[in-house]
Design a protein around this motif. Structure first.
Motif, mmCIF file in Angstrom:
data_model
loop_
_atom_site.group_PDB
_atom_site.id
_atom_site.type_symbol
_atom_site.label_atom_id
_atom_site.label_comp_id
_atom_site.label_asym_id
_atom_site.label_seq_id
_atom_site.Cartn_x
_atom_site.Cartn_y
_atom_site.Cartn_z
ATOM 1 N N ALA A 1 0.710 -1.197 -0.072
ATOM 2 C CA ALA A 1 -0.135 0.100 -0.007
ATOM 3 C C ALA A 1 0.566 1.357 0.113
ATOM 4 O O ALA A 1 0.441 2.246 -0.659
ATOM 5 N N GLU A 2 1.589 1.262 1.050
ATOM 6 C CA GLU A 2 2.876 1.964 0.476
ATOM 7 C C GLU A 2 3.854 2.476 -0.410
ATOM 8 O O GLU A 2 3.365 4.042 -0.939
ATOM 9 N N VAL A 3 4.362 1.862 -0.863
ATOM 10 C CA VAL A 3 4.495 1.368 -2.619
ATOM 11 C C VAL A 3 3.640 2.485 -3.660
ATOM 12 O O VAL A 3 3.755 3.218 -4.390
ATOM 13 N N LEU A 4 2.686 1.956 -3.620
ATOM 14 C CA LEU A 4 1.278 2.260 -4.501
ATOM 15 C C LEU A 4 1.039 3.788 -4.460
ATOM 16 O O LEU A 4 0.233 4.592 -5.112
ATOM 17 N N LYS A 5 1.555 4.067 -3.106
ATOM 18 C CA LYS A 5 0.683 5.297 -2.721
ATOM 19 C C LYS A 5 1.311 5.992 -3.695
ATOM 20 O O LYS A 5 1.950 7.073 -4.048
ATOM 21 N N ILE A 6 3.545 5.840 -3.553
ATOM 22 C CA ILE A 6 4.274 6.867 -4.256
ATOM 23 C C ILE A 6 3.969 6.191 -5.423
ATOM 24 O O ILE A 6 3.991 7.756 -6.663
ATOM 25 N N LEU A 7 3.818 5.492 -5.989
ATOM 26 C CA LEU A 7 3.558 4.866 -7.978
ATOM 27 C C LEU A 7 2.677 5.682 -8.027
ATOM 28 O O LEU A 7 2.627 6.375 -9.119
ATOM 29 N N ASN A 8 1.871 6.185 -7.629
ATOM 30 C CA ASN A 8 0.280 6.327 -7.848
ATOM 31 C C ASN A 8 0.044 8.164 -7.443
ATOM 32 O O ASN A 8 -1.127 8.880 -7.997
#
Length: 248
Positions: free
Chosen positions: A81-88
């Protein structure tokens, strides 16, 4: 992208070796996101997966390395969830892309200023100073690439020129995207961002890792180029890294 919903289906303290392919693949993707050397997320219980999971469990003090605890599942879900927040997050300008690269590097475990500076210098150089994902030899035609690049259609794309079929297979397995059928997916910002951070951390491109050349206590911007492409243009990229180092 990065579909790990199968983690929700894992019962606490399930044996790693007993997981179904989809559930083990979700664990592998979570491990990859956390920068453990799991290799391809293929859903198979091999030595890379077994060793990466054992290392993860030991690092996080999660008990028996043969078992997938509820705490392990929760940790992996939180990191995804943390990395998806960055990627999006927004990446509509070069300044925003620069910010996202910094965030991605810190997330993946390359937090030092010199490491981020070199990542920015690499992205700037490989995209001809645009900070927009590009195709290899973007100034030439697709026909030219088809005729002249022996690894066609898996030529360089992205912020760091993801190249060769095996690398497209690797990131297809981790991200859950059809990169082999549609290599142009590598031109998406979120994909290109993950690839540059993860690849430089894990040594995906040349087997050399950024931490071999740049750490908290030492910086070798010249030889850091070996992480991407031998010594090609090493001095020019090192000079860009020095500029970013002053700005971070």
């Amino acid at each position: 992208m990065l579909n790990v919903k199968a983690l929700d289906q894992i019962k606490p303290n399930s044996e790693l070796i007993s997981l179904t392919k989809s559930r083990l693949q979700a664990v592998q993707r979570g491990l990859a996101v956390c920068a453990y050397p799991v290799g391809e997320a293929d859903g198979l219980h091999g030595p890379k997966t077994r060793n990466a999971f054992a290392e993860f469990v030991a690092d996080k003090k999660l008990g028996d390395p043969r078992l997938v605890s509820g705490e392990a599942v929760d940790f992996l879900k939180d990191k995804v969830a943390e990395v998806l927040k960055i990627l999006n997050a927004p990446a509509n300008s070069s300044d925003q892309v620069i910010e996202r690269i910094g965030e991605a590097f810190r997330f993946i475990g390359l937090p030092h200023k010199a490491q981020i500076a070199y990542g920015l210098a690499t992205a700037r150089w490989e995209t001809n100073h645009t900070f927009e994902p590009v195709k290899e030899a973007y100034w030439l035609s697709e026909s030219w690439r088809r005729k002249n690049l022996k690894y066609y259609p898996y030529y360089g794309r992205g912020y760091v020129q993801l190249t060769w079929e095996n690398n497209y297979e690797l990131y297809e397995s981790i991200l859950g995207l059809d990169l082999k059928d549609d290599p142009d997916i590598a031109l998406r910002h979120d994909v290109a961002l993950f690839v540059i951070a993860h690849g430089m951390k894990m040594g995906s491109f040349t087997s050399r890792k950024l931490e071999q050349y740049i750490t908290k206590n030492s910086t070798d911007f010249i030889n850091a180029r070996r992480v991407i492409n031998g010594t090609d243009k090493a001095s020019e990229i090192a000079a860009l890294a020095e500029q970013y180092l002053d700005e971070i």
